[in-house]
Design a protein around this motif. Structure first.
Motif, PDB file in Angstrom:
ATOM      1  N   MET A 125      63.227 -21.500   1.117  1.00 42.84           N
ATOM      2  CA  MET A 125      63.425 -20.236   1.833  1.00 42.84           C
ATOM      3  C   MET A 125      62.408 -20.130   2.964  1.00 42.84           C
ATOM      4  N   ASP A 126      62.892 -19.827   4.206  1.00 42.20           N
ATOM      5  CA  ASP A 126      61.955 -19.743   5.321  1.00 42.20           C
ATOM      6  C   ASP A 126      61.136 -18.458   5.242  1.00 42.20           C
ATOM      7  N   ILE A 127      60.050 -18.426   6.024  1.00 43.44           N
ATOM      8  CA  ILE A 127      59.105 -17.309   5.940  1.00 43.44           C
ATOM      9  C   ILE A 127      59.727 -15.970   6.334  1.00 43.44           C
ATOM     10  N   PRO A 128      60.502 -15.877   7.417  1.00 43.52           N
ATOM     11  CA  PRO A 128      61.107 -14.569   7.719  1.00 43.52           C
ATOM     12  C   PRO A 128      61.918 -14.018   6.561  1.00 43.52           C
ATOM     13  N   ARG A 129      62.702 -14.872   5.913  1.00 45.00           N
ATOM     14  CA  ARG A 129      63.489 -14.384   4.775  1.00 45.00           C
ATOM     15  C   ARG A 129      62.588 -14.030   3.598  1.00 45.00           C
ATOM     16  N   ARG A 130      61.548 -14.828   3.367  1.00 43.21           N
ATOM     17  CA  ARG A 130      60.630 -14.527   2.266  1.00 43.21           C
ATOM     18  C   ARG A 130      59.964 -13.165   2.482  1.00 43.21           C
ATOM     19  N   ILE A 131      59.609 -12.895   3.738  1.00 43.57           N
ATOM     20  CA  ILE A 131      58.987 -11.601   4.058  1.00 43.57           C
ATOM     21  C   ILE A 131      59.990 -10.468   3.827  1.00 43.57           C
ATOM     22  N   ARG A 132      61.237 -10.649   4.275  1.00 39.17           N
ATOM     23  CA  ARG A 132      62.251  -9.608   4.091  1.00 39.17           C
ATOM     24  C   ARG A 132      62.534  -9.350   2.608  1.00 39.17           C
ATOM     25  N   ASP A 133      62.500 -10.415   1.802  1.00 42.18           N
ATOM     26  CA  ASP A 133      62.865 -10.286   0.394  1.00 42.18           C
ATOM     27  C   ASP A 133      61.727  -9.799  -0.491  1.00 42.18           C
ATOM     28  N   GLU A 134      60.494  -9.798   0.016  1.00 42.98           N
ATOM     29  CA  GLU A 134      59.348  -9.374  -0.796  1.00 42.98           C
ATOM     30  C   GLU A 134      59.429  -7.877  -1.090  1.00 42.98           C
ATOM     31  N   ARG A 135      59.491  -7.530  -2.359  1.00 39.97           N
ATOM     32  CA  ARG A 135      59.719  -6.131  -2.742  1.00 39.97           C
ATOM     33  C   ARG A 135      58.461  -5.395  -3.190  1.00 39.97           C
ATOM     34  N   SER A 136      57.340  -6.090  -3.276  1.00 39.54           N
ATOM     35  CA  SER A 136      56.136  -5.441  -3.803  1.00 39.54           C
ATOM     36  C   SER A 136      55.112  -5.126  -2.718  1.00 39.54           C
ATOM     37  N   LEU A 137      55.561  -4.980  -1.486  1.00 37.56           N
ATOM     38  CA  LEU A 137      54.638  -4.721  -0.384  1.00 37.56           C
ATOM     39  C   LEU A 137      54.125  -3.285  -0.412  1.00 37.56           C
ATOM     40  N   THR A 138      52.840  -3.142  -0.154  1.00 38.63           N
ATOM     41  CA  THR A 138      52.251  -1.818   0.005  1.00 38.63           C
ATOM     42  C   THR A 138      52.660  -1.260   1.375  1.00 38.63           C
ATOM     43  N   PRO A 139      52.443   0.028   1.638  1.00 45.47           N
ATOM     44  CA  PRO A 139      52.769   0.562   2.962  1.00 45.47           C
ATOM     45  C   PRO A 139      52.086  -0.209   4.095  1.00 45.47           C
ATOM     46  N   THR A 140      50.830  -0.601   3.902  1.00 44.58           N
ATOM     47  CA  THR A 140      50.123  -1.380   4.933  1.00 44.58           C
ATOM     48  C   THR A 140      50.789  -2.732   5.122  1.00 44.58           C
ATOM     49  N   PHE A 171      47.994 -10.070   2.804  1.00 49.09           N
ATOM     50  CA  PHE A 171      49.439 -10.184   2.990  1.00 49.09           C
ATOM     51  C   PHE A 171      49.867 -11.650   2.942  1.00 49.09           C
ATOM     52  N   CYS A 172      49.157 -12.502   3.641  1.00 51.15           N
ATOM     53  CA  CYS A 172      49.494 -13.931   3.663  1.00 51.15           C
ATOM     54  C   CYS A 172      49.449 -14.522   2.256  1.00 51.15           C
ATOM     55  N   LYS A 173      48.441 -14.167   1.494  1.00 49.65           N
ATOM     56  CA  LYS A 173      48.328 -14.656   0.120  1.00 49.65           C
ATOM     57  C   LYS A 173      49.524 -14.192  -0.715  1.00 49.65           C
ATOM     58  N   LYS A 174      49.932 -12.949  -0.511  1.00 49.12           N
ATOM     59  CA  LYS A 174      51.032 -12.386  -1.308  1.00 49.12           C
ATOM     60  C   LYS A 174      52.336 -13.140  -1.086  1.00 49.12           C
ATOM     61  N   ILE A 175      52.555 -13.630   0.139  1.00 48.18           N
ATOM     62  CA  ILE A 175      53.805 -14.344   0.419  1.00 48.18           C
ATOM     63  C   ILE A 175      53.634 -15.860   0.266  1.00 48.18           C
ATOM     64  N   GLY A 176      52.513 -16.273  -0.335  1.00 49.64           N
ATOM     65  CA  GLY A 176      52.334 -17.675  -0.683  1.00 49.64           C
ATOM     66  C   GLY A 176      51.727 -18.565   0.380  1.00 49.64           C
ATOM     67  N   LEU A 177      51.008 -17.977   1.337  1.00 52.29           N
ATOM     68  CA  LEU A 177      50.387 -18.755   2.405  1.00 52.29           C
ATOM     69  C   LEU A 177      48.869 -18.661   2.316  1.00 52.29           C
ATOM     70  N   GLU A 178      48.195 -19.647   2.901  1.00 54.05           N
ATOM     71  CA  GLU A 178      46.735 -19.667   2.851  1.00 54.05           C
ATOM     72  C   GLU A 178      46.108 -18.662   3.813  1.00 54.05           C
ATOM     73  N   GLY A 179      46.772 -18.424   4.931  1.00 55.85           N
ATOM     74  CA  GLY A 179      46.202 -17.503   5.897  1.00 55.85           C
ATOM     75  C   GLY A 179      47.051 -17.357   7.132  1.00 55.85           C
ATOM     76  N   PHE A 180      46.489 -16.723   8.162  1.00 54.32           N
ATOM     77  CA  PHE A 180      47.222 -16.397   9.378  1.00 54.32           C
ATOM     78  C   PHE A 180      47.685 -17.651  10.127  1.00 54.32           C
ATOM     79  N   LYS A 181      46.864 -18.703  10.138  1.00 55.88           N
ATOM     80  CA  LYS A 181      47.247 -19.934  10.829  1.00 55.88           C
ATOM     81  C   LYS A 181      48.503 -20.540  10.209  1.00 55.88           C
ATOM     82  N   GLU A 182      48.539 -20.573   8.881  1.00 57.73           N
ATOM     83  CA  GLU A 182      49.728 -21.125   8.223  1.00 57.73           C
ATOM     84  C   GLU A 182      50.944 -20.233   8.461  1.00 57.73           C
ATOM     85  N   LEU A 183      50.730 -18.928   8.539  1.00 56.60           N
ATOM     86  CA  LEU A 183      51.821 -18.013   8.852  1.00 56.60           C
ATOM     87  C   LEU A 183      52.431 -18.360  10.211  1.00 56.60           C
ATOM     88  N   LYS A 184      51.578 -18.610  11.211  1.00 56.47           N
ATOM     89  CA  LYS A 184      52.070 -18.951  12.545  1.00 56.47           C
ATOM     90  C   LYS A 184      52.842 -20.268  12.528  1.00 56.47           C
TER      91      LYS A 184
END
Length: 289
Positions: free
Chosen positions: A1-16, A53-66
């Motif tokens: 699953m690509d990152i945009p879809r993983r972000i859309r599907d994440e249901r436990s996000l806080t308001p921030t 946020f990056c940790k929650k979606i399974g990434l090490e940090g902002f660089k890996e997110l990019k």
């Protein structure tokens, strides 16, 4: 699953974290051009919040997110030619250019919707409709046309359904509903007028709700029985018209009807057949008489 879809599907996000997700998805490939400090400023959050946020979606940090955002964009670019969802053609465009652009818009929208549409949720929605005494369809504005077509299709296979444009009728039908019924809500953004009040009323009546809309709309209205997500690439205001949202909603409704039909195929086909003597077009009169 690509990152945009993983972000859309994440249901436990806080308001921030929801704010971070929204900015990431809206920036898309432009994320490559900003530093983490610039992104934090754009999203009005702290750098620490971005790391969490990056940790929650399974990434090490902002660089890996990019990196993952760039990879997803490259895959998408290789699949279908690029098209501006909101402005697929410009001033003076000729049909020879407009038609291929609209074809790409349709293909891109259906592809994006398939990426976020959970088949397990689709099965759940079909089961709810199949077991319901009555199906109430609630929406407004441009979504009324596909909603009423869906209602007609349910009626064509013997399902008791309604879809009223009048707001008072919607409220009265909601008040008359209970746990033996099911409600289908359609709102692309989840910002439709009175949506919170109607959902609260249906919750009081213990009516299970199937919701069709974007991932952002799901976050705005948590706790419903079922969510059928659509592509969220269309801007809510800066667009020519609701091309993509109409296509994605229609695609989901067509898929849902097909699942309802297939789940009880013999009953559905049998009702269609029994209705033919009453619904078929009348034969043309003999012109010689």
């Amino acid at each position: 699953m690509d990152i945009p879809r993983r972000i859309r599907d994440e249901r436990s996000l806080t308001p921030t974290e929801q704010q971070i997700a929204s900015v990431i998805l809206s920036m898309g490939e432009r994320l490559q051009e900003v530093s983490i400090k610039e992104f934090a400023h754009a999203a009005s959050v702290s750098i620490a919040s971005i790391h969490r946020f990056c940790k929650k979606i399974g990434l090490e940090g902002f660089k890996e997110l990019k990196v993952e955002i760039a990879r997803a964009a490259a895959v998408r670019a290789g699949q279908i030619s690029d098209v501006d969802i909101n402005f697929p053609f410009g001033p003076g465009e000729q049909p020879g250019r407009i038609v291929p652009q609209m074809r790409s818009l349709y293909a891109t929208t259906v592809r994006d919707t398939c990426e976020v549409l959970d088949t397990a949720e689709l099965v759940r929605a079909a089961q709810l409709i199949g077991g319901a005494r009555r199906i109430g369809i609630y929406t407004q504005s441009h979504n009324l046309h596909p909603a009423q077509m869906f209602c007609d299709r349910l009626l064509s296979i013997g399902r008791d359904a309604f879809c009223h444009a009048d707001v008072e009728r919607q409220y009265r039908c909601a008040l008359a509903s209970d746990e033996h019924d099911v409600a289908l809500f359609i709102s692309y953004s989840g910002l439709a007028p009175d949506i919170d009040r109607k959902l609260a009323l249906l919750a009081e009546r213990r009516v299970p709700v199937i919701y069709i809309g974007t991932a952002a709309a799901r976050r705005r209205h948590p706790g419903l029985a079922c969510y059928l997500l659509v592509s969220d690439a269309e801007h809510l205001q800066e667009r020519i018209t609701q091309f993509a949202s109409h296509i994605s909603v229609q695609f989901v409704l067509d898929s849902l009807f097909s699942c309802v039909f297939a789940a009880d195929y013999d009953r559905s086909a049998g009702f269609l057949k029994r209705a033919l003597p009453y619904t078929r077009l009348s034969p043309e009169p003999d012109k010689g008489i």
